[in-house]
Design an enzyme around this catalytic site. Structure first.
Site, short mmCIF file in Angstrom:
data_model
loop_
_atom_site.label_atom_id
_atom_site.label_comp_id
_atom_site.label_asym_id
_atom_site.label_seq_id
_atom_site.Cartn_x
_atom_site.Cartn_y
_atom_site.Cartn_z
N CYS A 94 0.83 -1.20 0.00
CA CYS A 94 0.00 0.00 0.00
C CYS A 94 0.86 1.25 0.00
CB CYS A 94 -0.92 0.00 1.23
SG CYS A 94 -2.01 1.45 1.31
N CYS A 98 -0.46 4.09 2.14
CA CYS A 98 -0.25 3.85 3.57
C CYS A 98 1.19 4.11 3.99
CB CYS A 98 -0.60 2.40 3.92
SG CYS A 98 -2.26 1.86 3.46
N ASP A 99 2.13 3.63 3.17
CA ASP A 99 3.53 3.58 3.61
C ASP A 99 4.50 4.42 2.78
OD1 ASP A 99 2.75 1.74 5.56
OD2 ASP A 99 3.00 0.05 4.21
#
Length: 341
Positions: free
Chosen positions: A153, A156-157
């Site tokens: 992701c 997300c990261d």
């Protein structure tokens, strides 16, 4: 008591089973399911959450979380889910450890679900929050470097790879979108694809090829992830040329596997409509499925955003709509009783 929907191997043994009844039954315990539980409990619906194989959902395998509202400092995914569960229990949710193996939606409310140990769960409303799982390559080092250079992701990261050399593995819309997003954090993004053309939509391909921060490695398959899991983390990929078979290494500090997600909808096959990718279809702008009283929230119905905060939002929506459904249901029952008096 008649136990409709029981699997054959359980029929005839009803007297040994536990029956759990609630006004709102929730299958799944990630941000969507727990947010639905919090709102449902505060509305007096005394929800039951059946936690499933991965209590807490995908956040329990995520380390640093920096984009969930309300936290100035980086928090840990497992800790966040523990706090959500504690909040849900504090306001009146019952958390039960079980895995649902069968559901009966054909007869309307109340809806029934069967656990793998034979317990029966009955809810006047049903909230499906079973989530989706990222598809992985299944090659050596992938699990070892998860959270240490390997992710599924970018939104997300990606923030953690600012100024670093990163790669995206895949060739569809998700991979191209992830690569484009990562250019917000890195000036050196490489898309690695096992074929010589992308499957992504043309407009996305045009944006990709026009971006000077992105390069493409064609006809390359990832054979393994390399590095030091106890130190610097991921340092390189072992690649195989899909045309010549030649092996090579590609240095990188971050790898994002973007070969799609698989929604956890096997339980509902043939019972609820799904799209071509298997995601549950809901009424646009709502968590309402094709069956009144059955709601879907989180990644099981969202193939676009797939974020903890959006999952929590749809969980809230599911609880509010479940409360409204119960109000309508109870009004109709009262009207019928009055008419029959």
């Amino acid at each position: 008591m008649a136990f409709r929907g029981l699997p054959p191997y359980l029929r005839g043994s009803e007297e040994f089973m536990a029956i759990h009844k609630t006004r709102m039954l929730i299958i799944g315990s990630g941000p969507a399911g727990l947010s639905a539980a919090i709102y449902g409990a505060r509305a007096g619906m005394e929800p039951i959450v059946v936690q499933g194989l991965q209590p807490g959902g995908q956040l329990t395998i995520t380390t640093d979380v920096e984009n969930y509202p309300g936290f100035r400092d980086v928090i840990q995914g497992p800790w966040l889910m523990q706090e959500m569960q504690a909040q849900a229990e504090h306001v009146g949710t019952r958390m039960l450890w079980d895995t649902i193996v069968e559901v009966d939606l054909a007869h309307g409310s109340p809806f029934r679900a069967i656990g793998d140990g034979g317990d029966v769960y009955e809810g006047d409303t049903l909230v499906i929050a079973t989530g989706a799982q990222a598809k992985w390559l299944g090659v050596p080092g992938e699990e070892l470097f998860s959270g240490k250079g390997v992710s599924a992701c970018a939104t997300c990261d990606g923030f953690f790879y600012r100024g670093k050399k990163v790669v995206v593995i895949g060739g569809g819309n998700t991979a191209v979108e992830e690569a484009l997003y990562l250019t917000n954090h890195s000036d050196d993004v490489t898309l690695i694809h096992r074929r010589d053309e992308l499957r992504a939509e043309k407009i996305l391909q045009d944006r990709l090829f026009a971006n000077p921060k992105i390069s493409v490695l064609w006809n390359k398959a990832v054979e393994s992830f390399l590095g030091d899991p106890t130190g610097v983390g991921l340092t390189a990929l072992s690649l195989r040329d899909t045309q010549t078979g030649e092996m090579s290494e590609f240095a990188t500090q971050g790898a994002f596997v973007a070969i799609g997600h698989a929604p956890s909808t096997e339980l509902f096959a043939g019972k609820l409509p799904t799209d071509d990718s298997g995601y549950l279809i809901v009424e646009p702008g709502t968590p309402k499925t094709a069956i009144p009283g059955v709601f879907a929230c989180g990644d099981v119905m969202d193939h676009t955003y797939r974020q903890a905060v959006t999952a929590a939002g749809t969980g809230c929506m599911a609880a509010l709509d479940a409360e409204r459904f119960l109000g309508t249901l109870e009004f109709a029952r009262n009207e019928a009783e009055t008419a029959g008096a």
